[in-house]
Design a protein around this motif. Sequence first.
Motif, PDB file in Angstrom:
ATOM      1  N   CYS A1704     -17.790 -16.613  24.055  1.00  0.00           N
ATOM      2  CA  CYS A1704     -18.631 -16.434  25.229  1.00  0.00           C
ATOM      3  C   CYS A1704     -20.085 -16.620  24.791  1.00  0.00           C
ATOM      4  N   VAL A1706     -22.665 -15.989  26.460  1.00  0.00           N
ATOM      5  CA  VAL A1706     -23.557 -15.003  27.030  1.00  0.00           C
ATOM      6  C   VAL A1706     -23.611 -13.769  26.132  1.00  0.00           C
ATOM      7  N   CYS A1707     -22.426 -13.333  25.689  1.00  0.00           N
ATOM      8  CA  CYS A1707     -22.409 -12.081  24.939  1.00  0.00           C
ATOM      9  C   CYS A1707     -21.807 -12.220  23.545  1.00  0.00           C
ATOM     10  N   THR A1709     -18.618 -12.710  22.729  1.00  0.00           N
ATOM     11  CA  THR A1709     -17.230 -12.257  22.565  1.00  0.00           C
ATOM     12  C   THR A1709     -16.331 -13.420  22.178  1.00  0.00           C
ATOM     13  N   HIS A1729     -12.283 -12.285  30.548  1.00  0.00           N
ATOM     14  CA  HIS A1729     -13.622 -11.991  30.047  1.00  0.00           C
ATOM     15  C   HIS A1729     -14.693 -12.474  31.022  1.00  0.00           C
ATOM     16  N   CYS A1733     -17.597 -10.062  31.956  1.00  0.00           N
ATOM     17  CA  CYS A1733     -18.891 -10.314  31.336  1.00  0.00           C
ATOM     18  C   CYS A1733     -19.836 -10.935  32.336  1.00  0.00           C
TER      19      CYS A1733
END
Length: 1813
Positions: A1704, A1706-1707, A1709, A1729, A1733
């Motif tokens: 991911c 963005v974060c 993960t 997710h 997320c």
Amino acid sequence: MMAALLLRRDKKSTAAHLKSDLNRTDNSSGVRQLQELLDSVLNPEKPPADTEALDWCKCLIAGEEGFEEFCKTVRSYDNATLCGLVWTANFVAYRCRTCGISPCMSLCAECFNNGDHTGHDFNMFRSQAGGACDCGDSNVMRETGFCRRHRLRTGENVPSVPRDLLLMSEMVLPRFIICIIQYLRDGYTEPDTSAERDLQKVLQQLEPQITFLEELTKMGGAMRTVLTKILTNQQTFKDLSMGQEENVFAKKNYENYLSALKNSGLVSVEEKAQTGAAEPTQGSETGEDQDGQSIGQRKRVKLSSSTKDPSIMDSLKHKCFLEELLFWTIKYEFPQKMVTFLLNMLPDQDYKITFTKTFVQHYAFIMKTLMKSQESDTMSNRIVHISVQLFSNEDLARHVTEECQLLDIMVTVLLYMMESCLIKSELQDEENSRHVVVNCSEALLKNNTYWPLVSDFINILSHQSVAKKFLEDHSLLMLWMSFVSFFQGMNLNKRELSEHVEFESQTYYAAFAAELEACAQPMWGLLTHCKVKETQEYTKTVVRYCLETLQIWFDAIGFVDELAPNQVTFHLPLHRYYAMFLSKAVKCQGLDLESLLPDQEMLMRIMVHPLQIQASLSEIHSNMWVRNGLQIKGQAMTYVQSHFCNSMIDPDIFLLQVCASRLDPDYFISSVFERFKVVDLLTMASVHQNTALDGEQERPMLEGALTFLVILSSLRIHLGMADDEILRAEMVSQLCMNDRTHSSLLDLIPENPNPKSGIVPGSCSFEEMLSAVADFKAPVFELGGSMQQGMYTPKAEVWEKEFDPIMVILRTVYRRDVQSAMDRYSAFLKQSGMHTTGNPWPPYKERTPLHPCYKGLDRLLHCKTLHIVIFTLLYKIWLDHSNMSEHVLCMVLYLIELGLDNQVEEDKGDEVRPSHCHDSWFPGTNLLSNLHHVINYVRVRVPETAPEVKREREPPASTSAEASNFGQAQVFSLVAERRRKFQEIINRSSTEASQAVRPKSSSTRWVPPGTPPQLVTEILEIHESMLSLLIKLHQKLSAKQNSLSATWLEDMDANPNRHAHGDGITAIERILTKAATRSHQSKRSIQEICGKVFPPVAPKKNSPTAKKTMDKEERRQRARERQQKLLAEFASRQKSFMETAMDVESPDTEAAMDLGASEVKESEVLYDCVICGQSGPSTEDRPTGLVVLLQASSVLGHRCKSDEAKKLPTTDEERIYPADTCGAAHDVRLALMQSFFKDSSCLQSVSIGWDGGVYVQTCGHTLHIDCHKSYMESLRNDQVMQGFSVDKGEFTCPLCRQFANSVLPCRPGRSTEVVSWHMPSNKKTSVLVKEVEDLQEQLGFFPVSTTTESNLSKEMELVIKDIKNTTQRKYMDYGKNPGSPDNDFLFMYSVARTNLELELVHRGGNLCSGGASGAAKRSCLNQLFHVLAMHMRLYSIDSAYNPWTRLTQVAPSRDKMNSRVCLDDERPEVPMLFRDCPSLLIIFVLTMPQPLRKEHFICLVRMLYNLQYTQALAALSAKFSPEERQAWSTSGTLKKFSLFFYMINCPFNTICALLLCFLSQLSSSVWSPQSIEYSLQQFCLPYLRLSCLLQHHLYGDNLSGCPEEEEFSGLAGCLGLLDPAPQPSNPMYSASCLDWTVSAFDLMSQWCSEVTGLADTQTLLVQDLQWASPHLLHLPDNYNTIFQYYHKKACTACKKVPKDPALCLVCGTFVCLKGLCCKQHGICECVWHSQHCGAATGIFLLINASVIIIIRGHRFCLWGSVYLDAHGEEDRDLRRGKPLFLCVERYRVLEQQWVSHTFDHINKRWGPHYNGL
Ligand SMILES: [Zn+2]
Ligand SMILES: [Zn+2]
Ligand SMILES: [Zn+2]
Ligand SMILES: [Zn+2]
Ligand SMILES: [Zn+2]
Ligand SMILES: [Zn+2]
Ligand SMILES: [Zn+2]
Ligand SMILES: [Zn+2]
């Protein structure tokens, strides 16, 4: 007995005891004890799953120290200098072409990274079949590429192994191995067809044992030596193999083994007996035999008689463990562990040799097993996994070639394999053909099963020493040629004439693949070794056998000189072998062509089939094969495609060129036109019949024939071009067709003769050539469009000088590419001003001079037959006869020009040609002199109805003076000519071949078809020469009489260059000039003709129908242009919509349609409906709405404090902490408040929607809501959906096609109301405060009656429902009672907050840029507020708790307030100081009666500012140290206000102190007044921004820009908190914006008292309101950093390494894409997710593909890659494996699309993911 005793003892001590026994000098008792122990432990009758035996072995081997420890010790004696790491499929490895000697070289990641390959040509790859690391092996790679460890030659420093360490291993392992073998023998059952499943079971049971062996091999060189000795020792095998003593079980096993061995040979025992008996009768050496015998038998007999060593076919015999183990490995279809075990020992050189020999010995057996295998793909990969290791090494390959007949074995095995699928060839003579070909629909070919064996063969031929052996061995060559002939004529196509084929056979792909892999690749391999004079003999031999085999083939198919009609095969490998060896002989070996050519008759035969392919290509493109389906087009395209052209069309054209250069040109030319079936067309008559073609096919076939002649006479690929020149020409032609990426260009350039990879030293570098001919266009991102890759485009001078339309035509797979090249060429000419009017013609290009050997080719251009054709066509074009086209003229002119440029010395009648046919047309064969030769009369045969008949009949009869001339009138029949020539040649060359002259198939077809009686002979009066026709055509094209003046030629000579580019007129002028300069007579003739005044030509009158054809092309061209223009217009219109709708940056369009904002006119607001086109107001009855897209967003929640993006972790040490994000901070705050205060009060003191808030955006288009409903209905019925689901309310805006999913009703409005809101007021603040309070009281009286519900209010409620459905429940329910009105209330006003905050983010986080940046964006906030306000009326705030009161009034007494708090049985309300001011502002605005007057709005803002400022002071004071606080609170100023002394312990003292300081502008302390002022402003800024933005949307006030440091004052001014004209010179104090209606100190003390004594005050007071703009993770520059860390990282959820890992962005993960392992509730991890997320938006980087996918709700799309290679290209799936680097611009675009929520609009190819990602 002893054993039984030992068995009972502890294993470890037994091992120790035995070891010491064995170490004694007399160890006989020890040996005996051990043997007895092993006898009982290793009992093959026990099931293998019982691991007791294994444990025993481990213990015995390890001795007392334990197995782990033992491993370590042995490893310390590792003396290996090679890496030899063996890997299996999907392993990531490296290949360096700079360091590799063999192209198969590969390195493990560790060795690669520890070696120095900077600047090398390397790539990463995912292993398909498995492999092994070559580091340290100088046979395969250069030493400079070795890694540090393997360069050191560690072997020398390693101590020698102590004797007793491995003693036990030496004794135990042989027994262990025979035990495994016995299991394997036992598991095998006859017959082996049914055994498939059983084999797998046996293997599974043996898994632990084999794994143990594999582990042993990993212990390094010392243990490997022990193992290899055991495996190769013949005595041990003899002793143990049969089983011991009277063990019945072992005996049975052994028999099983023997019977398995019996069937291992190529020829079974029975067959062999048969063959032996049949031998004597097999007299004739070619093996041709009686009819009736089945093909398979016949061939097999032939084969066994031609194999040199029959032992190749025999059953196997084994002499050591290794042999038997390999045997079972094969039988069990190469179990992975077994393969790895055997390969792991390869670093041992002796073993490697023995193993290779064993492998070769079993080669035939491997093939047999492979063909039977159900899973041949897996098995193929495993075979190659082994063989590549063995055969890539030249020494080893040579060694086994010499000692084990490797070549004989391979060829025999290949031949044997193909024989299993032979069928009778139907080519030519279906009945009597004796030729056999492979059947392409057999699994062997379809599944490419032969691949591993062919690939081995190609591999060993790449070694010079091996190839030489092959070329020297004539019987092998013979054998190979018969192998090749199995492919000659395969996959025959028969043209369907009546019905469309029912079933389109797809066999063609198998056929093309087979010819390329099994025939062409070995050929190219051999050719690389025939490059110098010294190898002449090889070439001669190959050529001889080629011709012999071709002769056999012609005989077998019964071919004499006429082709059977309507068939074609694209597969002529024998022809191509012949052609390519010829070419090499002439080009590189200096051989004389003549010496390698057969007689003329053979040449004539050889040319027939390749020529037929060329004609068929033209037929296929002329739609004559439509009934055969699409597949035939597929064949035509494959034939010329870049991977095949070198091995197919190029040799064919070359062979035809060779034939053309040696055969009689008249014969050749007439053959061509005959084969293209356009002979009938080549008459001067205006009407003709064509028996072979339909009318509409004539023109394309004529074009095809002429184009082919042009290609034939101008192509120089094998006729003199150097390799560099060829590469350049290939590159130029591909670039001219289209701009290309580096990789697609690499793919499009044919591999031969220039290997592109640069493996061959000295070959011209692809890169150098590329930079010489092309310019690089860096990748750019088109706004709203697709992402571009880095492209190469031809340089200007390439267009000018090197563009070669002929090469383009030769290499085009898709016809449109020719047009594309021409369009690009025209565009270039126009742009550079070289040619501006009309359409330019393909430029004429001068050719590389012919190699002297092929000089004869030019005679093609100087033969009377061609000249007659040219003359006829020029005449017909001039007269506009039917089926002529611009293309025909273009090719005719091209031929003339080629003739002029390639003169031949005319053989002045040296050859005796008794009756030269066309002497009556032209005097000689030289084009130059024939050009001006005038033809007077031509005799034609025409139908009686032809125009010529009437017109011409009279004059000749009357003018008797000319009568004598008629005798000389020209007749022309191509067919008759060709036949005559053929016989002439046959007669001349072979006197005895009388039977060949009259072939039995002797064309009942080509005799002029039964001359229908209505045909009459007419004589045409012509009086033209080619020159005169050219001049007339010039006039015609330029549409001018006398377009060329008499003096024209003189003017011309000045500048020859200006003729290079232009249209037909230019081409004619160029030809005339050339003719004039080269011949005086021509010059004179031209001048004469030009000097004549022509009567106006009106050729169109003659045949009005004919005009059509000539103009057709032109009209088509015009139509295409028109269409393109239309498309372009449409596209740009679309694009401009997209831009105005989404381009946040674009400053231009200042809201002509910005509905909510700006000056509103006096009248009612009118809306245009984009569906019905009507315009009108939005009414209660018929509301209008805005097209909107609602989407949940977590962009705000992902903001951080720091402006720097978080770094993506690429090591185990790095981490991302999610706690510091905006979303997390707000969650914590709310939870904290909820633990102290009343829930309903908490829910009014914050905003939510940071995560999962609903963002509303619009394209700005409006429609009637009822129109929208019928639109949706129509979409629902539309079958073809475009990736969105109507059921979910999704649609695209009918006007701009932007994606949308709801309609936001517009407020019916009259502008007068708006004006009244605006009225400036001079009321005192206290009055306004009271008015606001009253308005809030009115809330209850608001009309919320359900009875009068209008259409509008219904729609408003519907959109509210849509908004709620947009996000997940969990993003709405923050209260303790899910679904309570408090929750709903919070969610509703937070929607407003989310949209305002997002707009702020889009404006860059502040309002400094004013209206300019953001205003262009269509906004629907005004309408949104209205809808929200209407909905909020449903709720009412209990006036007792109305915050307004507490904001503006001092409670009567502290006691009362306290008592209220205490009376409440619940928790207290949230203190004012903890409440969020922006939220309060929105609540007030939305809950007050609409429309809200501006004065009241300002009043709200002011009162809340007081609170906000106080909060700022409180937060600041909380940050002070106790000492500072003390100092401030006791400072002199404060003392004046003794009233507050008693609250000394509360931060309030400090607040007041600070406040007072600012009011009186005092200063002292660590905190300077400036720094305090700064932090106060910063604290209040977010509130001001939001208020200002709200004001902007509600009242349309313009936002004025300001410098960033003056934002505070600017905004305060804008909101009316400050004097409209503040003095810019004076510093601005935030305190001056305060405006109290009651005593500031009373109010503040009230607020402060609320928080006095509360826990966690500090945390709640000090909050961060400033958030940086949202960012995606910061990515490393080099993709390898990500890949190396993540591609083998285990998922935290399932603890496994995912097959498709994703990240991911963005974060950070890490998830298992598509993995079942992490699927929960039917949702795969990635989708799951994305919901958590990003509130259903996810941005994932697919680690193994380097691409990014976007998930948006139930859809996903492939976004592309942000990593590009050095050529600006993506490398999806890492296929090329070149280093990739972050393209910062692309990543920025990705981030921007995320932040602006425009994924839906910009990306086009969405598909449903069904939760499966
Ligand atoms: Zn290494
Ligand atoms: Zn390695
Ligand atoms: Zn290298
Ligand atoms: Zn409408
Ligand atoms: Zn629109
Ligand atoms: Zn995430
Ligand atoms: Zn997972
Ligand atoms: Zn998983």
